[in-house]
Design an enzyme around this catalytic site. Structure first.
Site, PDB file in Angstrom:
ATOM      1  N   GLY C  54      12.062  12.255 -92.317  1.00  0.00           N
ATOM      2  CA  GLY C  54      12.736  11.934 -93.594  1.00  0.00           C
ATOM      3  C   GLY C  54      14.122  12.156 -93.680  1.00  0.00           C
ATOM      4  N   SER C  55      14.916  11.682 -94.589  1.00  0.00           N
ATOM      5  CA  SER C  55      16.092  11.944 -94.769  1.00  0.00           C
ATOM      6  C   SER C  55      16.316  13.010 -95.743  1.00  0.00           C
ATOM      7  CB  SER C  55      16.854  10.682 -95.354  1.00  0.00           C
ATOM      8  OG  SER C  55      17.134   9.960 -94.436  1.00  0.00           O
ATOM      9  N   GLY C  56      17.429  13.580 -95.857  1.00  0.00           N
ATOM     10  CA  GLY C  56      17.823  14.708 -97.065  1.00  0.00           C
ATOM     11  C   GLY C  56      17.973  15.960 -96.242  1.00  0.00           C
ATOM     12  N   HIS C  57      18.000  16.047 -94.870  1.00  0.00           N
ATOM     13  CA  HIS C  57      17.997  17.127 -94.148  1.00  0.00           C
ATOM     14  C   HIS C  57      19.291  17.186 -93.271  1.00  0.00           C
ATOM     15  CE1 HIS C  57      13.891  17.705 -95.188  1.00  0.00           C
ATOM     16  NE2 HIS C  57      13.570  16.533 -94.551  1.00  0.00           N
ATOM     17  N   LYS C 105       9.007  16.917 -85.729  1.00  0.00           N
ATOM     18  CA  LYS C 105       8.719  17.994 -86.480  1.00  0.00           C
ATOM     19  C   LYS C 105       7.319  17.937 -86.791  1.00  0.00           C
ATOM     20  CE  LYS C 105      12.130  17.497 -89.610  1.00  0.00           C
ATOM     21  NZ  LYS C 105      12.537  16.328 -89.168  1.00  0.00           N
ATOM     22  N   ASP C 110       5.181  12.623 -89.793  1.00  0.00           N
ATOM     23  CA  ASP C 110       6.237  12.384 -88.696  1.00  0.00           C
ATOM     24  C   ASP C 110       5.136  12.322 -87.277  1.00  0.00           C
ATOM     25  OD1 ASP C 110       7.317  13.911 -90.864  1.00  0.00           O
ATOM     26  OD2 ASP C 110       9.237  13.378 -89.527  1.00  0.00           O
ATOM     27  N   HIS C 219      11.069  20.417 -97.762  1.00  0.00           N
ATOM     28  CA  HIS C 219      10.872  19.147 -98.414  1.00  0.00           C
ATOM     29  C   HIS C 219      10.790  19.366 -99.867  1.00  0.00           C
ATOM     30  CE1 HIS C 219       9.757  18.208 -94.351  1.00  0.00           C
ATOM     31  NE2 HIS C 219      10.221  17.078 -94.490  1.00  0.00           N
TER      32      HIS C 219
END
Ligand SMILES: Nc1ncnc2c1ncn2[C@@H]1O[C@H](COP(=O)(O)OP(=O)(O)O)[C@@H](O)[C@H]1O
Ligand SMILES: Nc1ncnc2c1ncn2[C@@H]1O[C@H](COP(=O)(O)OP(=O)(O)O)[C@@H](O)[C@H]1O
Ligand SMILES: [Mg+2]
Ligand SMILES: [Mg+2]
Ligand SMILES: [Mg+2]
Ligand SMILES: [Mg+2]
Lengths: 333, 212, 333, 212
Positions: C54-57, C105, C110, C219
């Site tokens: 996921g994006s945001g990391h 991860k 994932d 998250h």
């Protein structure tokens, strides 16, 4: 207030202790008075570069101490310029016989304290030159004001002047390069939130959930104007227009585009800002040949960013590309 | 013997430290509105250091006491107010010289020298919304009190009153020096923190006369 | 909600556009499906490394694409694993004939999506190995649970496996090194605030001004335990104890100490955390011979940090020190 | 001809898309409590893509319609629910085969295959607080309805009812799979978002019968 700290009074010292422990090969941290120097300082025959200012802007300045950039950084209390003593000690510690350049952000406190330190250093036979950085176009400049603030452009001055010192330029030449960078750099910032200074424990200004401050500095000062939030392109246009008009930057200029985070804005957003700024430059036929994106000159936990444009030429590009090895900026070694 | 002695100077310093400590939050709050919110913190750090220094020292003249304040403020406050007030106390100390007691004339000279020091370093003019707007009316009032035949006590009392009004008068001003100047027109409507803290220190000087 | 974005729906695409513009020499950004590859991909004869999630990391994962680290990064929507298509395309794009390692991860989404992509790649004759990263000791591991999460240790796996691939290790060997890093890495995090996901517009969990969440993920999931805020040493102790006991790390071990910011915590605080963690290690006679401090595996605008310890040996040290050239981690070139 | 045809399958899909869109915020809110707050967003993105695909396609059998749902969800949803629900629809489509109409027995086989697909990929058991806790009671109820002589309509109606109760029954459970498991005991007291969205989809299947 919640922060990952021990005590608001010991924030700077505790953080310096961590910095020393994390980067033993790179820097030495002196205490009482507190400053950070390159592990190999003084470098014989090289002009020494000293910068400093209030803490809370990390990685500025300690994160830029090392090969090809600063020889010493002098951190004051949070958002408060350091006093002359540590500046003087740092200046003496990095003097390798070729003199020392003070890189000072243009705030009354910084200018006065560095000025005093420079006088004291001169009295001890250390040759000191000073360059005052004032890249922030949000502030009107005139003889009758405190003038423009030094903001994110400081990193560019430190990197490029550091490279000039590393290649062996003498003090006058290093100072001239530093001034050249400052003359060609323009910045402006926007804040979505205010920083929380540890000893204050409350945000430096109050702002609602749908407003932003345009033209902010890096010390939690409110900006020039408060407006309703709007999508990124509008906000970026509000920063870019004054920047572009000021130098002015014109068609076929070649620039470094620097999107700087204020500390609490996610990188994913900073790249969106970069995208918006790059589009504006593309429209104006201004070429971006170098770039920098990240949190470099911060304001504690403020959300927001600043944009800096630097007009490049071959010399500045070569100095920008030259190797640098610091905690926060590193390439070429 | 006539005039104010070392006891007065030391009491002034202690009173300044006390009043700054007491108003630390207020001064920082004023600075939060138009600056960076640290003025109370800065001065309090400085004056606490001054008290610590004072405990280990026994200045023999008013000038020596003020010199101790000057060097300590310069080396502990930082920011704009550190060098500016430091210079004020340093020039004041120079004006006081080696005198053991200061009469009205000497006190006026001390205050004028202090104010001139601030102006020399900070380049602010009256009306720029800085501590100068407390100091300059104070010096003017002190001179008038002296001309009217007042003694050191009358001079200081006039200076303190004028500094207070001067600080109040900064409210409508648009700042042209210091951080508040970055706000432009938005700086109007707020009292300048450095003017307020200067007024506190001058009031402390006047209050100390009773003990001096 | 105020963010420096155009539209919550286009955050990932807009940010990738900025990333592409800012790092043209380093990466290529493909769209539809979206992924990021090294500018020189595929590298003939080298094992390709693909990660994603996921994006945001950010900077994870795109910020780690480049020489000596990842060959490709596959960003999903914010906090949502990518689908198999872009993973498959990225896998094919970086296959230089020596096979591809997926670094995944450990989250159900994932794992499942990478699994499907790996099957599809195998069907197209690309040899794929997968390594699942699960370094988070906050989560109890057992056959009957989803197991531990992959958090900040992912960066260490990517860096070290990337160096192994760059020195010419074959697929099995690169996978073995990646697993070795994961086996020896342990992490745990604390949050002071929750992240605000753009399409949600509100914090992922509610937390008062005097509480912290211990054992959080990346998250916006709440952690294992909510406690009253306490000064940094207590908080760090709460992270370090489970980490130290888990491997366990013992006296005279040699470690890499990694203090990772969650995105909105100032660097000045991260170094204070480093200081507190280093003290605990000193007491236990554990030697810190490598360190990393900064925002590397973030959770949008969450305030907080994680601590990761990696037990080192000579091989891991050499691979850690090997040159790397990516947007977010760079040394040696 | 007896049983449910392609119209039913297409109507099911459209109703699922509608109900997911309608409850997007609710599903994300459930996920915010014990997961990462994106479940409604994820499924809505997927089902909007399904609708777009459906507009350009004309599946000829129920199996073909469900296969379209499967591949579209797999390639647009991501996260845990994408591959899990995608697999469910894929296995359901396989069970439906080329049949043009599905009777009660075929519908039960479809539901069981879908559930088995979720379990095969996700390894969750009943009571782990996942979408399985909606699907397994649904399959059980469908089988009972069939055994009791029910037709496809009765089978789906029983499945939908049981899925709803199954979803409600996840509230007290402590999660052992998916993100909610990271919360341990703190996951109790909340309804599982994937179980809720599964119940919505099964209700859509039942509601579609009227039109099928
Ligand atoms: N150029 C100047 N001349 C005189 N006084 C000044 C000048 N600049 C700032 N000041 C005074 O300093 C005060 C702020 O001091 P302080 O907050 O301690 O320092 P800083 O602005 O560096 O944070 C202002 O309120 C103003 O009175
Ligand atoms: N192993 C599993 N088996 C079955 N269902 C699962 C499993 N893991 C997660 N789920 C379901 O997925 C739902 C979450 O989906 P979603 O939020 O879209 O994905 P993510 O958890 O990746 O954000 C959970 O509510 C749960 O019902
Ligand atoms: Mg200040
Ligand atoms: Mg101030
Ligand atoms: Mg998710
Ligand atoms: Mg979710």
């Amino acid at each position: 207030m919640k922060k990952l700290i021990r005590d608001p009074q010991t924030v700077v010292k505790d953080s310096l202790a961590g910095f020393a422990a994390a980067h033993p090969g790179l820097v030495r941290v002196q205490t009482d008075p507190d400053y950070v120097v390159r592990a190999d300082a003084p470098v014989r025959g090289k002009v020494g570069l000293v910068s400093g200012g209030g803490s809370g802007h990390e990685p500025l300045h300690a994160g830029f101490v090392g090969y090809g950039m600063l020889d010493a950084a002098v951190p004051g209390a949070v958002f408060t310029s350091p006093t002359p003593d540590p500046i003087l000690e740092a200046t003496k510690a990095v003097d390798g016989g070729a003199g020392v350049l003070h890189i000072v952000k243009n705030y009354t406190g910084d200018v006065l304290n560095f000025e005093t330190a420079a006088e004291l250093a001169a009295a001890e036979d250390v040759q000191v030159e000073s360059v005052v950085v004032d890249d922030d176009v949000a502030v009107k400049d005139s003889l009758y004001t405190a003038g423009r603030r030094g903001v994110a452009g400081t990193v560019l001055v430190e990197k490029i002047a550091g490279a000039a010192a590393e290649r062996g330029d003498d003090l006058a030449a290093v100072a001239a390069v530093a001034r050249k960078v400052n003359d060609r750099a323009r910045s402006m910032g926007v804040a979505l939130t205010a920083p929380v200074v540890p000893h204050a424990g409350v945000p430096s200004f109050d702002i609602s959930d749908h407003e932003v401050e345009i033209g902010i500095g890096i010390h939690g000062e409110p900006g020039r104007e408060r407006i309703e939030w709007e999508p990124v392109d509008g906000l970026v246009q509000r920063l870019m227009t004054p920047i572009l008009e000021d130098l002015p930057f014109t068609s076929s200029d070649d620039v470094l585009l620097f999107v700087n985070g204020m500390g609490a804005t996610p990188l994913v957003e900073l790249y969106i800002v970069y995208d918006a700024a790059a589009s504006i430059l593309r429209e104006r036929n201004i070429q971006v040949s170098r770039s920098l994106v990240g949190n470099f000159v911060t304001s504690l936990d403020m959300q927001g960013c600043s944009i800096t444009l630097l007009q490049l030429d071959d010399e500045l590009k070569a100095l920008w590309d030259a190797p640098v090895e610091t905690a926060a900026l590193r390439w070429g070694r | 013997m006539d005039g104010l002695g070392t006891d007065w100077a030391i009491d002034w310093v202690r009173r300044s430290a006390a009043v700054v400590g007491e108003h630390r939050a207020e001064l920082s709050e004023l600075d939060r509105a138009i600056g960076d919110g640290d003025h109370g913190e800065n001065l309090d750090r400085g004056f606490r250091a001054v008290l610590a220094k004072l405990d280990g020292a026994s200045p023999e003249t008013p000038g020596a006491a003020l010199r101790l304040v000057a060097t300590t403020l310069i080396s502990t406050v930082g920011g704009a107010s550190g060098p500016l007030l430091g210079t004020a106390y340093l020039r004041g100390a120079q004006a006081a010289g080696d005198a053991e007691r200061l009469d009205g004339t000497a006190v006026v000279a001390l205050l004028a020298a202090a104010r001139d020091g601030i102006v020399a370093r900070g380049k602010a003019e009256s009306g720029d919304k800085t501590m100068v707007d407390a100091w300059t009316p104070a010096v003017d009032a002190a001179q008038q009190a002296l001309a009217a035949g007042g003694d050191a006590s009358a001079v200081l009392s006039a200076a303190a009153d004028a500094a207070e009004s001067g600080a109040e008068a900064t409210v409508p001003m648009v700042a042209r020096k210091g951080r508040a100047s970055y706000l432009g027109e938005r700086s109007a409507g707020h009292l300048d923190p450095g003017a307020r803290s200067s007024a506190y220190q001058l009031r402390a000087a006047s209050d100390a006369v009773a003990e001096g």
